[in-house]
Motif scaffolding. Structure first.
Motif, PDB file in Angstrom:
ATOM      1  N   VAL A 195       5.641   7.595  -0.618  1.00 44.25           N
ATOM      2  CA  VAL A 195       5.903   8.451  -1.771  1.00 44.25           C
ATOM      3  C   VAL A 195       5.955   9.898  -1.285  1.00 44.25           C
ATOM      4  CG1 VAL A 195       5.073   9.173  -4.046  1.00 44.25           C
ATOM      5  CG2 VAL A 195       4.560   6.863  -3.213  1.00 44.25           C
ATOM      6  N   GLN A 253       6.378   3.740   7.163  1.00 44.25           N
ATOM      7  CA  GLN A 253       7.407   2.845   6.607  1.00 44.25           C
ATOM      8  C   GLN A 253       7.637   1.672   7.549  1.00 44.25           C
ATOM      9  OE1 GLN A 253      10.847   5.405   5.919  1.00 44.25           O
ATOM     10  NE2 GLN A 253      10.446   5.423   3.721  1.00 44.25           N
ATOM     11  N   GLN A 271      13.450   2.984   0.734  1.00 46.96           N
ATOM     12  CA  GLN A 271      12.018   2.678   0.815  1.00 46.96           C
ATOM     13  C   GLN A 271      11.145   3.878   0.473  1.00 46.96           C
ATOM     14  OE1 GLN A 271      10.331   0.593   4.302  1.00 46.96           O
ATOM     15  NE2 GLN A 271      12.435   0.287   4.938  1.00 46.96           N
ATOM     16  N   THR A 272      11.757   4.940  -0.031  1.00 45.78           N
ATOM     17  CA  THR A 272      10.990   6.149  -0.318  1.00 45.78           C
ATOM     18  C   THR A 272      11.098   6.494  -1.797  1.00 45.78           C
ATOM     19  OG1 THR A 272      11.595   6.957   1.873  1.00 45.78           O
ATOM     20  CG2 THR A 272      10.605   8.549   0.372  1.00 45.78           C
ATOM     21  N   GLU A 273       9.962   6.731  -2.414  1.00 42.36           N
ATOM     22  CA  GLU A 273       9.977   7.162  -3.805  1.00 42.36           C
ATOM     23  C   GLU A 273       9.779   8.686  -3.828  1.00 42.36           C
ATOM     24  OE1 GLU A 273       7.120   4.959  -6.132  1.00 42.36           O
ATOM     25  OE2 GLU A 273       7.030   6.558  -7.612  1.00 42.36           O
ATOM     26  N   LYS A 333       0.848  -1.195   0.000  1.00 45.24           N
ATOM     27  CA  LYS A 333       0.000   0.000   0.000  1.00 45.24           C
ATOM     28  C   LYS A 333       0.885   1.247   0.000  1.00 45.24           C
ATOM     29  CE  LYS A 333      -4.141  -1.912   0.251  1.00 45.24           C
ATOM     30  NZ  LYS A 333      -3.850  -3.311   0.568  1.00 45.24           N
ATOM     31  N   ARG A 334       0.392   2.266  -0.661  1.00 46.66           N
ATOM     32  CA  ARG A 334       1.208   3.477  -0.828  1.00 46.66           C
ATOM     33  C   ARG A 334       0.641   4.663  -0.040  1.00 46.66           C
ATOM     34  NH1 ARG A 334       4.352   3.693  -5.567  1.00 46.66           N
ATOM     35  NH2 ARG A 334       3.442   5.579  -6.423  1.00 46.66           N
ATOM     36  N   TYR A 361       1.398   8.787   0.980  1.00 53.46           N
ATOM     37  CA  TYR A 361       2.233   9.877   0.501  1.00 53.46           C
ATOM     38  C   TYR A 361       1.909  11.222   1.116  1.00 53.46           C
ATOM     39  CZ  TYR A 361      -0.688  12.663  -2.585  1.00 53.46           C
ATOM     40  OH  TYR A 361      -1.587  13.539  -3.085  1.00 53.46           O
ATOM     41  N   PHE A 378       4.227   0.233   4.902  1.00 61.77           N
ATOM     42  CA  PHE A 378       3.731   0.984   3.744  1.00 61.77           C
ATOM     43  C   PHE A 378       4.883   1.390   2.832  1.00 61.77           C
ATOM     44  CE2 PHE A 378       0.099   1.460   6.442  1.00 61.77           C
ATOM     45  CZ  PHE A 378      -0.984   1.741   5.617  1.00 61.77           C
ATOM     46  N   GLU A 379       4.578   1.497   1.541  1.00 63.24           N
ATOM     47  CA  GLU A 379       5.496   2.181   0.626  1.00 63.24           C
ATOM     48  C   GLU A 379       5.231   3.668   0.768  1.00 63.24           C
ATOM     49  OE1 GLU A 379       4.940   0.985  -3.429  1.00 63.24           O
ATOM     50  OE2 GLU A 379       5.187  -1.124  -2.893  1.00 63.24           O
ATOM     51  N   VAL A 427      -2.081   6.482  -5.021  1.00 59.94           N
ATOM     52  CA  VAL A 427      -1.899   6.526  -3.580  1.00 59.94           C
ATOM     53  C   VAL A 427      -3.095   5.919  -2.850  1.00 59.94           C
ATOM     54  CG1 VAL A 427      -1.868   8.157  -1.668  1.00 59.94           C
ATOM     55  CG2 VAL A 427      -0.351   8.490  -3.606  1.00 59.94           C
ATOM     56  N   ASP A 428      -2.811   5.129  -1.811  1.00 57.60           N
ATOM     57  CA  ASP A 428      -3.883   4.557  -0.997  1.00 57.60           C
ATOM     58  C   ASP A 428      -4.201   5.425   0.212  1.00 57.60           C
ATOM     59  OD1 ASP A 428      -4.134   1.855  -2.373  1.00 57.60           O
ATOM     60  OD2 ASP A 428      -1.990   1.947  -1.933  1.00 57.60           O
TER      61      ASP A 428
END
Ligand code: NAL
Length: 331
Positions: A64, A57, A103-105, A30-31, A33, A61-62, A167-168
């Motif tokens: 962003v 994190q 782990q961060t976009e 799951k993202r 941000y 979670f991913e 994004v979730d």
């Protein structure tokens, strides 16, 4: 603490509880941000949402981070070239502050916001939204007091970014809540889902406890501050012996910003707090929870001056890695 309690710790608003519970049950992939208008230096407001990203994190979670260069431009923060340059520096400061780089976009807004499809979707949202609604959504975000057309486009792009970045969970300070509500209401018109949101509290103005701390008006704490700057600012801070101070004579609500910074910055990052005191004043005090510190301030066991001394030390430790990064960036 279960996953839901950890994810929602220290937040002011959850939209909606049911949706966040569903995400907490299966966070993998799951993202989450946050978007930031790039500015050269991280300050305590950026760091508050960054704390939540770090916790997310840890929860799987991913993450962003949108470096919202076009948004900063629309909000009158400078030329496009200037803003672009500060975005890169800001990214490095986030990593120095504790966001796990692997782990961060990090995404630059202009990398996708100028695509044809994006622009057409934006125009579709413009058709669905009244000017007054867009203006209200921006009231807490816009600099200056005359709303521009650019500032009306801004919240619609913020809504659309949630879709384009897939994004979730959208994170933001409470000043973002009306933009997120606008997004929830209008995104279904382009067949997109309404976003789930978490809103972090705003910290009160340091010297008065009224309103919110801001870099543009009043005193804020940033990674540019030397320890002596922090000490001076914290020493002047409003800190009555209670978390629930009386309103001003004019009837304005007041908070205790020193306690807020302990609650939202120091305890989440350090876990416990040691207040150093000479033996003749009772020796060191150790707090494992924020509540214990608040109780001691209220009862008089902890003097505001000692609380401020400890706050200075912890804030300094918190921003030291980012400050070092800024030093390198300038050389
Ligand atoms: C936050 C900002 C700009 C664009 C965004 C897009 C998607 C999600 C969050 C975003 C910046 C924010 C601020 N409005 O006030 O800094």
């Amino acid at each position: 603490m279960d996953a839901y309690d950890r994810i929602t710790r220290n937040v002011s608003e959850v939209v909606t509880e049911e949706e966040v519970r569903a995400l907490a049950e299966s966070p993998d992939g799951k993202r989450a941000y946050v978007g930031y208008e790039p500015s050269g230096v991280l300050h305590i407001g950026h760091m508050l949402t960054a704390n939540k990203l770090i916790e997310l994190q840890d929860a799987g979670f991913e993450v962003v981070v949108l470096l919202a260069d076009v948004h900063a431009y629309l909000n009158g923060k400078g030329t496009f070239e200037e803003i672009r340059e500060t975005a890169t520096r800001m990214q490095e400061q986030f990593v120095a502050y504790g966001l796990e780089a692997s782990q961060t976009e990090f995404v630059l807004g202009s990398d996708f916001q100028l695509d044809e499809e994006y622009v057409l979707d934006l125009h579709a949202l413009e058709l669905e939204t009244s000017l007054s609604r867009a203006e209200r959504a921006m009231a807490e975000i816009a600099g200056g007091d005359t709303a521009t057309v650019a500032q009306a486009v801004y919240p619609l792009m913020q809504a659309l970014d949630i879709v384009y970045l897939d994004v979730d969970l959208a994170i933001g300070g409470m000043e973002q809540r009306k933009v997120h509500m606008l997004a929830r209401d209008t995104l279904p018109s382009i067949d997109a889902d309404s976003p789930t949101c978490l809103h972090t509290p705003l910290i009160a103005d340091l010297t008065t406890g009224v309103g919110k701390m801001s870099t543009s008006s009043g005193v804020s704490i940033s990674m540019e501050d030397a320890e002596s700057d922090i000490e001076e600012k914290v020493n002047k801070a409003y800190c009555p012996p209670t978390a629930d101070p009386d309103p001003t004579d004019e009837g304005e609500e007041r908070e205790n910003p020193v306690l807020q910074i302990f609650e939202y910055h120091v305890f989440p990052r350090f876990g416990e707090v040691v207040v150093e005191r000479p033996d003749k004043y009772g020796g060191d005090l150790t707090y494992e929870t924020y509540q214990a510190l608040e109780d001691d301030l209220e009862s008089g066991e902890l003097h505001p001056a000692d609380a401020k001394g400890a706050l200075t030390a912890y804030l300094n430790a918190l921003i030291e890695p980012g400050r070092e990064k800024i030093r390198q960036q300038r050389n």
